[in-house]
Design a protein around this motif. Sequence first.
Motif, PDB file in Angstrom:
ATOM      1  N   GLY A   1      -5.307 -15.349 -21.370  1.00  0.00           N
ATOM      2  CA  GLY A   1      -5.952 -16.653 -21.292  1.00  0.00           C
ATOM      3  C   GLY A   1      -6.796 -16.777 -20.037  1.00  0.00           C
ATOM      4  N   LEU A   2      -7.021 -18.008 -19.641  1.00  0.00           N
ATOM      5  CA  LEU A   2      -7.826 -18.291 -18.451  1.00  0.00           C
ATOM      6  C   LEU A   2      -7.000 -17.957 -17.211  1.00  0.00           C
ATOM      7  CD1 LEU A   2     -10.453 -19.516 -17.261  1.00  0.00           C
ATOM      8  CD2 LEU A   2      -9.274 -21.736 -17.266  1.00  0.00           C
ATOM      9  N   SER A   3      -7.507 -17.004 -16.408  1.00  0.00           N
ATOM     10  CA  SER A   3      -6.777 -16.592 -15.209  1.00  0.00           C
ATOM     11  C   SER A   3      -7.632 -16.642 -13.945  1.00  0.00           C
ATOM     12  CB  SER A   3      -6.217 -15.178 -15.399  1.00  0.00           C
ATOM     13  OG  SER A   3      -7.259 -14.275 -15.719  1.00  0.00           O
ATOM     14  N   ILE A   4      -8.915 -16.964 -14.078  1.00  0.00           N
ATOM     15  CA  ILE A   4      -9.789 -17.049 -12.906  1.00  0.00           C
ATOM     16  C   ILE A   4     -10.536 -18.380 -12.974  1.00  0.00           C
ATOM     17  CG2 ILE A   4     -11.692 -16.021 -11.622  1.00  0.00           C
ATOM     18  CD1 ILE A   4     -11.005 -13.369 -12.960  1.00  0.00           C
ATOM     19  N   VAL A   5     -10.393 -19.191 -11.939  1.00  0.00           N
ATOM     20  CA  VAL A   5     -11.142 -20.445 -11.801  1.00  0.00           C
ATOM     21  C   VAL A   5     -11.600 -20.521 -10.346  1.00  0.00           C
ATOM     22  CG1 VAL A   5     -11.094 -22.958 -11.962  1.00  0.00           C
ATOM     23  CG2 VAL A   5      -9.786 -21.586 -13.594  1.00  0.00           C
ATOM     24  N   VAL A   6     -12.903 -20.317 -10.125  1.00  0.00           N
ATOM     25  CA  VAL A   6     -13.441 -20.270  -8.762  1.00  0.00           C
ATOM     26  C   VAL A   6     -14.762 -21.060  -8.740  1.00  0.00           C
ATOM     27  CG1 VAL A   6     -14.177 -18.821  -6.833  1.00  0.00           C
ATOM     28  CG2 VAL A   6     -12.408 -18.000  -8.425  1.00  0.00           C
TER      29      VAL A   6
ATOM     30  N   LEU B   1     -18.356 -12.172  -6.704  1.00  0.00           N
ATOM     31  CA  LEU B   1     -19.271 -12.136  -7.844  1.00  0.00           C
ATOM     32  C   LEU B   1     -20.489 -13.025  -7.526  1.00  0.00           C
ATOM     33  CD1 LEU B   1     -18.474 -12.132 -11.558  1.00  0.00           C
ATOM     34  CD2 LEU B   1     -20.206 -13.719 -10.730  1.00  0.00           C
ATOM     35  N   TYR B   2     -21.649 -12.415  -7.590  1.00  0.00           N
ATOM     36  CA  TYR B   2     -22.903 -13.129  -7.314  1.00  0.00           C
ATOM     37  C   TYR B   2     -23.581 -13.472  -8.638  1.00  0.00           C
ATOM     38  CZ  TYR B   2     -22.539 -11.864  -2.380  1.00  0.00           C
ATOM     39  OH  TYR B   2     -22.134 -11.732  -1.075  1.00  0.00           O
ATOM     40  N   TYR B   3     -24.176 -14.677  -8.680  1.00  0.00           N
ATOM     41  CA  TYR B   3     -24.876 -15.142  -9.887  1.00  0.00           C
ATOM     42  C   TYR B   3     -26.201 -15.809  -9.477  1.00  0.00           C
ATOM     43  CZ  TYR B   3     -26.051 -18.031 -13.891  1.00  0.00           C
ATOM     44  OH  TYR B   3     -26.724 -18.650 -14.931  1.00  0.00           O
ATOM     45  N   ASN B   4     -27.262 -15.429 -10.202  1.00  0.00           N
ATOM     46  CA  ASN B   4     -28.597 -15.997  -9.943  1.00  0.00           C
ATOM     47  C   ASN B   4     -28.757 -17.263 -10.773  1.00  0.00           C
ATOM     48  OD1 ASN B   4     -31.242 -16.554  -9.359  1.00  0.00           O
ATOM     49  ND2 ASN B   4     -32.086 -14.641 -10.199  1.00  0.00           N
TER      50      ASN B   4
ATOM     51  N   LEU C   1     -16.847 -20.599 -11.975  1.00  0.00           N
ATOM     52  CA  LEU C   1     -16.578 -19.369 -12.721  1.00  0.00           C
ATOM     53  C   LEU C   1     -15.203 -19.477 -13.349  1.00  0.00           C
ATOM     54  CD1 LEU C   1     -17.329 -15.741 -11.817  1.00  0.00           C
ATOM     55  CD2 LEU C   1     -14.991 -16.320 -12.367  1.00  0.00           C
ATOM     56  N   HIS C   2     -15.180 -19.348 -14.665  1.00  0.00           N
ATOM     57  CA  HIS C   2     -13.923 -19.251 -15.402  1.00  0.00           C
ATOM     58  C   HIS C   2     -13.838 -17.847 -15.978  1.00  0.00           C
ATOM     59  CE1 HIS C   2     -13.476 -23.855 -16.194  1.00  0.00           C
ATOM     60  NE2 HIS C   2     -13.480 -23.537 -14.910  1.00  0.00           N
TER      61      HIS C   2
ATOM     62  N   CYS D   1     -12.560  -6.064 -17.832  1.00  0.00           N
ATOM     63  CA  CYS D   1     -12.357  -7.496 -17.625  1.00  0.00           C
ATOM     64  C   CYS D   1     -13.585  -8.256 -18.107  1.00  0.00           C
ATOM     65  CB  CYS D   1     -12.069  -7.814 -16.164  1.00  0.00           C
ATOM     66  SG  CYS D   1     -13.406  -7.401 -15.033  1.00  0.00           S
ATOM     67  N   PHE D   2     -13.342  -9.499 -18.498  1.00  0.00           N
ATOM     68  CA  PHE D   2     -14.418 -10.340 -19.011  1.00  0.00           C
ATOM     69  C   PHE D   2     -14.436 -11.630 -18.214  1.00  0.00           C
ATOM     70  CE2 PHE D   2     -12.909  -7.619 -22.354  1.00  0.00           C
ATOM     71  CZ  PHE D   2     -14.075  -7.129 -22.921  1.00  0.00           C
ATOM     72  N   PHE D   3     -15.624 -12.099 -17.908  1.00  0.00           N
ATOM     73  CA  PHE D   3     -15.768 -13.335 -17.156  1.00  0.00           C
ATOM     74  C   PHE D   3     -16.482 -14.367 -18.011  1.00  0.00           C
ATOM     75  CE2 PHE D   3     -15.636 -10.008 -13.960  1.00  0.00           C
ATOM     76  CZ  PHE D   3     -14.642 -10.471 -13.128  1.00  0.00           C
ATOM     77  N   PHE D   4     -15.994 -15.576 -17.977  1.00  0.00           N
ATOM     78  CA  PHE D   4     -16.664 -16.694 -18.641  1.00  0.00           C
ATOM     79  C   PHE D   4     -17.013 -17.708 -17.566  1.00  0.00           C
ATOM     80  CE2 PHE D   4     -16.443 -20.919 -20.511  1.00  0.00           C
ATOM     81  CZ  PHE D   4     -17.356 -20.805 -21.523  1.00  0.00           C
ATOM     82  N   ILE D   5     -18.306 -18.023 -17.426  1.00  0.00           N
ATOM     83  CA  ILE D   5     -18.762 -18.924 -16.375  1.00  0.00           C
ATOM     84  C   ILE D   5     -19.084 -20.272 -17.002  1.00  0.00           C
ATOM     85  CG2 ILE D   5     -20.437 -19.250 -14.519  1.00  0.00           C
ATOM     86  CD1 ILE D   5     -20.883 -16.233 -14.585  1.00  0.00           C
ATOM     87  N   HIS D   6     -18.460 -21.321 -16.499  1.00  0.00           N
ATOM     88  CA  HIS D   6     -18.616 -22.665 -17.055  1.00  0.00           C
ATOM     89  C   HIS D   6     -19.087 -23.619 -15.959  1.00  0.00           C
ATOM     90  CE1 HIS D   6     -17.832 -26.056 -19.683  1.00  0.00           C
ATOM     91  NE2 HIS D   6     -17.207 -26.645 -18.652  1.00  0.00           N
ATOM     92  N   PHE D   7     -20.046 -24.412 -16.286  1.00  0.00           N
ATOM     93  CA  PHE D   7     -20.611 -25.347 -15.316  1.00  0.00           C
ATOM     94  C   PHE D   7     -20.527 -26.763 -15.860  1.00  0.00           C
ATOM     95  CE2 PHE D   7     -22.723 -21.255 -15.089  1.00  0.00           C
ATOM     96  CZ  PHE D   7     -22.498 -20.902 -13.773  1.00  0.00           C
ATOM     97  N   CYS D   8     -20.796 -27.692 -14.977  1.00  0.00           N
ATOM     98  CA  CYS D   8     -20.777 -29.083 -15.411  1.00  0.00           C
ATOM     99  C   CYS D   8     -21.878 -29.322 -16.449  1.00  0.00           C
ATOM    100  CB  CYS D   8     -20.962 -30.030 -14.224  1.00  0.00           C
ATOM    101  SG  CYS D   8     -22.546 -29.816 -13.362  1.00  0.00           S
ATOM    102  N   GLY D   9     -21.714 -30.289 -17.306  1.00  0.00           N
ATOM    103  CA  GLY D   9     -22.651 -30.556 -18.389  1.00  0.00           C
ATOM    104  C   GLY D   9     -22.351 -29.727 -19.602  1.00  0.00           C
ATOM    105  N   ASN D  10     -21.148 -29.083 -19.592  1.00  0.00           N
ATOM    106  CA  ASN D  10     -20.713 -28.270 -20.731  1.00  0.00           C
ATOM    107  C   ASN D  10     -21.694 -27.159 -21.073  1.00  0.00           C
ATOM    108  OD1 ASN D  10     -18.322 -29.677 -21.150  1.00  0.00           O
ATOM    109  ND2 ASN D  10     -19.350 -31.237 -22.369  1.00  0.00           N
ATOM    110  N   ILE D  11     -22.409 -26.729 -20.067  1.00  0.00           N
ATOM    111  CA  ILE D  11     -23.283 -25.585 -20.276  1.00  0.00           C
ATOM    112  C   ILE D  11     -22.523 -24.361 -19.793  1.00  0.00           C
ATOM    113  CG2 ILE D  11     -25.500 -24.522 -19.710  1.00  0.00           C
ATOM    114  CD1 ILE D  11     -26.569 -27.302 -19.167  1.00  0.00           C
ATOM    115  N   SER D  12     -22.486 -23.334 -20.585  1.00  0.00           N
ATOM    116  CA  SER D  12     -21.716 -22.156 -20.210  1.00  0.00           C
ATOM    117  C   SER D  12     -22.549 -20.910 -20.343  1.00  0.00           C
ATOM    118  CB  SER D  12     -20.462 -22.050 -21.098  1.00  0.00           C
ATOM    119  OG  SER D  12     -20.866 -21.845 -22.431  1.00  0.00           O
TER     120      SER D  12
END
Length: 401
Positions: A343-348, A316-319, A333-334, A383-394
């Motif tokens: 529930g949460l099944s992908i953490v990369v 999965l590519y993200y700009n 990536l969550h 499928c649904f992806f939730f992307i979470h980054f540091c600083g609690n910005i998602s």
Amino acid sequence: MAASGPKSSGPRGFGRRTTVGSAQKRTQKKNGEKDSNATSTATNEVSGISKLPAAKVDVQKQSSVVLNERNVLDRSDIEDGSDRLDKKTTDDDDLLEQKLKLERENLRRKEIETLAAENLARGDRMFVYPVIVKPDEDIEVFLNRNLSTLNNEPDVLIMGAFNEWRWKSFTRRLEKTWIHEDWLSCLLHIPKEAYKMDFVFFNGQSVYDNNDSKDFCVEIKGGMDKVDFENFLLEEKLREQEKLAKEEAERERQKEEKRRIEAQKAAIEADRAQAKAETQKRRELLQPAIKKAVVSAENVWYIEPSDFKAEDTVKLYYNKRSGPLTNSKELWLHGGFNNWVDGLSIVVKLVNAELKDVDPKSGNWWFAEGIYVKLFYLFERTCFFFIHFCGNISFNCHLIY
């Protein structure tokens, strides 16, 4: 009346004696012939002395051949003789056995004929052979039809059992024997548990000879007595009860197993019905999300390969420059599948793709690899992806495959 001619003084069959002179002349003549032959032989031997070694070798060779042939012939004769002797011995044994068998049969018949005559003289219409009946042996039962109530019946059968009619009943047809006075007979085997044989004769229907309503019986010697048989019956009853109990337990076990299988099938069917209902319910809940699902977002994110299916592994590519994550130092990536049912099944963690053909001012692409697309048999392939980054910005995204 006197006979003509001279009478012979010696007995008939004797001729004239030979005179001594004639015998001497013949003897001298024979001796002269022997001397001449001997002289000739000696001359030949002297003249052939030089040929002795070669002749000796020839004689030895011929003797060796003759001896070998003789040994082969002798061995063959011995083997043939042994086979003939064995065959003759076997034939003699068979002949002797047949002779003994015939003698035993003749003796048996004579004994039976004597018993038949004695019983007929006493007016007894039935006897058995041998007279002394023993357990676990065969006996022959004889009946004189002329003295029986069955004298006009074409068929005569015996029906009985052992030990006061309590053990191993039997029915046999009687056949005509070689004995005169219309004697019939049949063979019976006495079981080892018997101490008495009880029986009657009948025509196979309704005419009976039951010894004037007292039934016929034969005592059996050397086996069980009445007390032993009663104990034996108790043991047999216990064994039969144990057998029946085991059979009943086995039937109950099979019934219980059948009930368990039926309950298991019913539970499976109930689970299937419940799963079907839940699947329908989840499908209805997924419909709004499915309508929003996309396969990519231009200049924001995409997946390689774009044509994938369940149980594939994708990237999965993200700009990073496409949204509020431009200044984030780490990207994670969550994700989950089908509206987060598990529930949460992908953490990369994403890494910089460093794509050279991309304008650095418009794009800073990062990717997450090794994402396993989970297989769902019951739900829509979404499928649904939730992307979470540091600083609690998602950043939230979803796609359909």
